[in-house]
Design an enzyme around this catalytic site. Structure first.
Site, PDB file in Angstrom:
ATOM      1  N   SER A   1      -7.378   3.947  -1.078  1.00 16.93           N
ATOM      2  CA  SER A   1      -7.118   2.504  -1.041  1.00 16.93           C
ATOM      3  C   SER A   1      -8.385   1.683  -1.213  1.00 16.93           C
ATOM      4  CB  SER A   1      -6.415   2.122   0.269  1.00 16.93           C
ATOM      5  OG  SER A   1      -5.115   2.657   0.277  1.00 16.93           O
TER       6      SER A   1
ATOM      7  N   HIS B   1       2.009   8.792   4.676  1.00 18.44           N
ATOM      8  CA  HIS B   1       1.121   9.810   5.264  1.00 18.44           C
ATOM      9  C   HIS B   1       1.847  10.573   6.367  1.00 18.44           C
ATOM     10  CE1 HIS B   1      -2.687   8.967   3.264  1.00 18.44           C
ATOM     11  NE2 HIS B   1      -2.458   7.672   3.412  1.00 18.44           N
TER      12      HIS B   1
ATOM     13  N   ASP C   1       2.175   2.738   3.228  1.00 18.00           N
ATOM     14  CA  ASP C   1       1.263   3.885   3.044  1.00 18.00           C
ATOM     15  C   ASP C   1       1.263   4.797   4.277  1.00 18.00           C
ATOM     16  OD1 ASP C   1      -1.143   5.256   1.795  1.00 18.00           O
ATOM     17  OD2 ASP C   1      -2.096   4.445   3.602  1.00 18.00           O
TER      18      ASP C   1
ATOM     19  N   ASP D   1       0.862  -1.194   0.000  1.00 21.85           N
ATOM     20  CA  ASP D   1       0.000   0.000   0.000  1.00 21.85           C
ATOM     21  C   ASP D   1       0.897   1.243   0.000  1.00 21.85           C
ATOM     22  OD1 ASP D   1      -1.930   2.044   0.604  1.00 21.85           O
ATOM     23  OD2 ASP D   1      -3.220   0.492   1.458  1.00 21.85           O
TER      24      ASP D   1
ATOM     25  N   THR E   1      -7.835  -2.252   1.932  1.00 24.81           N
ATOM     26  CA  THR E   1      -7.205  -3.160   0.958  1.00 24.81           C
ATOM     27  C   THR E   1      -7.684  -4.604   1.113  1.00 24.81           C
ATOM     28  OG1 THR E   1      -5.300  -1.678   1.028  1.00 24.81           O
ATOM     29  CG2 THR E   1      -4.999  -3.792  -0.113  1.00 24.81           C
TER      30      THR E   1
HETATM   31 MG    MG Z   1      -4.173  -0.774   2.715  1.00 27.68          MG
HETATM   32 ZN    ZN Z   2      -3.218   5.968   2.294  1.00 30.51          ZN
END
Ligand code: MG
Ligand code: ZN
Length: 366
Positions: free
Chosen positions: A85, A262, A258, A44, A138
Site C-alpha cells: 500500500s 489479510h 484490505d 484498500d 495510503t
Molecule cells: Mg491503506
Molecule cells: Zn494490505
C-alpha cells in the site's frame, strides 16, 4: 426497402449535423462542464471480487453500480509485480511507480509532489480521510515523504507541512504520545488547525483547517461499532472544503477492506466495502447537486485472492474462498467514475495515470 433505409440514414445524418452546429459541441463530441472538485476514493485491497461480493450481499444496489464509467488499473510497483500500500498509494497520489514500502518518494528516494500538495499550491482546499491512522501508508502517500511506511512518527511530522487542510482518521498517539516527547498537536494548533478527538467535536468545528484524530491508533472496524463514521467524516470534509471558491481535492480511504482480506474474513471485507459505498453515496449526493465534482473510486491493489465460488442472488448469499497467502495479489483493480471528466477513466491504464488526469481536469499546474 433499401431506398427507405438509405433515406433514414441520410435523414439522421442531417439531424446529427444540424445538432452539431446548433449546440456548439467540442471536437470530442461531448459537452463538458468544468471540473472544480475531485473526490478520490481508495478502497484498500478492493478487487472486483470484493465489489461483486458487496453487490450480491447488499439488498440494495451499490452506489458504485450507478457510476457510468469504469476502467481497470494495473497496480504493480517499480520493484514488485505485487505492490504494497506504500508503493500503491504513492502511485495513486504522486503518479510515479516506486519501491514497495516507500511513501511519496520515487525509487531513487527523492520526494515527489502528491496531488494534495499540487492542489494546495494552486489554492484549492485539500483533505485526506482514512479509517486507519492518518499516518498509515495510503493517507500518508498523499501528505508525507518517507523511505519506509513504518516510520509512523516521522510521517506524522510531515502533516505539519500544511498541504492537507483537513485530515481525519486515527493516529493520535503518533502526534502526541511519541518517543521524542514532542506534542505535534500544539504545532498544528499554532498553524490554525482545530484539533479534535471526537466525532461530536469534529461535527461542531467551524474551522477551515481540521485535524481529526478520532482514535489512538486505528479506528474500530464497522462490525466493532464504526457504523456510518466514514460517511459522516466525508460529509464534514465536503462541507468544510467546499467553502473554498477555487475548489477542492479530497481523498477518502476505506482502509479495512484490505485488513479483511489479510484476515481471510469475508464478513469483515463486505462490511467495510458497504461502509465505503455509503461514503461514496454522500459524495455522489453532493456531486449531483454541485455538477462540477468528479468522483473516482479505485483500489491500490487486491488483497486475499478472494474468489466467489458460489452463492445466491435472491437470498444475498455468497460462498467465498481465498488463496493461501492471505496477502496482496497482482490482479488489476476496478475504477469507477462519475461526474464531469469521468469518461477519461474508461479503459486499462497504469496506477500512475490518475495524477496527470486530475491536474489536467482541474486546470492546475504541477
Ligand atoms: Mg491503506
Ligand atoms: Zn494490505
Amino acid at each position: 426497402m433499401k431506398n427507405m433505409l438509405y433515406k433514414a440514414i441520410i435523414f439522421s445524418f442531417i439531424i446529427i449535423l444540424s445538432g452539431c452546429s446548433a449546440s456548439n459541441i467540442s471536437t470530442s463530441g461531448r459537452r463538458e462542464s468544468r471540473v472544480k472538485n475531485i473526490i478520490f476514493f481508495i478502497g484498500d485491497g478492493m478487487g472486483t471480487a470484493q465489489v461483486y461480493a458487496g453487490m450480491t450481499i447488499s439488498p440494495e444496489p451499490l452506489v458504485l453500480e450507478s457510476f457510468p464509467f469504469t476502467g481497470f488499473s494495473k497496480t504493480y510497483s517499480s520493484d514488485n509485480y505485487v505492490t504494497d500500500s506504500g508503493a500503491g498509494g504513492t502511485a495513486l497520489a504522486c503518479g510515479k511507480k516506486t519501491r514497495n514500502n516507500m511513501i511519496g518518494m520515487g525509487p531513487d528516494s527523492t520526494d515527489i509532489a502528491s496531488i494534495v500538495a499540487i492542489a494546495h499550491k494552486n489554492g484549492l482546499a485539500t483533505g485526506v480521510l482514512s479509517t486507519a491512522s492518518v499516518t498509515h501508508a495510503t493517507p500518508a502517500s498523499f501528505v508525507a515523504h518517507n523511505i519506509t511506511r513504518n516510520d509512523y512518527e516521522g510521517i506524522a511530522e510531515d502533516f505539519l507541512n500544511g498541504t492537507a487542510d483537513v485530515f481525519i482518521g486515527g493516529g493520535e498517539d503518533n502526534f502526541r504520545n511519541r518517543k521524542d516527547g514532542k506534542d505535534l498537536t500544539l504545532s498544528l494548533e499554532e498553524q490554525g488547525y482545530d484539533v479534535v478527538y471526537t466525532m461530536d467535536d469534529l461535527k461542531a468545528s467551524g474551522s477551515e483547517k481540521i485535524a481529526g484524530l478520532l482514535a489512538k491508533e486505528h479506528m474500530p472496524r464497522v462490525t466493532e461499532g464504526r457504523v456510518g463514521v466514514l460517511a459522516e467524516m466525508t460529509a464534514k470534509a465536503i462541507s468544510t472544503l467546499s467553502r473554498n471558491k477555487n475548489g477542492f481535492f479530497l481523498m477518502v480511504e476505506g482502509s479495512m477492506i484490505d485488513w479483511g482480506g489479510h484476515a481471510k474474513d469475508f464478513e469483515y471485507i463486505v462490511s467495510e466495502l458497504l461502509d465505503m459505498d455509503e461514503a461514496v453515496g454522500v459524495a455522489k449526493e453532493f456531486a449531483e447537486n454541485d455538477g462540477k465534482t468528479l468522483i473516482v473510486v479505485t483500489a491500490d491493489h487486491e488483497t486475499g485472492g478472494l474468489t466467489l465460488v458460489g452463492g445466491d442472488r435472491k437470498s444475498h448469499q455468497v460462498r467465498s474462498n481465498f488463496i493461501q497467502t492471505g496477502n496482496h495479489t497482482a490482479t488489476m483493480v476496478p475504477v469507477f467514475a462519475y461526474g464531469p471528466g469521468a469518461h477519461k477513466f474508461t479503459g486499462i491504464y497504469e496506477n500512475t495515470f490518475f495524477l496527470d488526469e486530475f491536474v489536467n481536469l482541474l486546470r492546475i499546474s504541477k
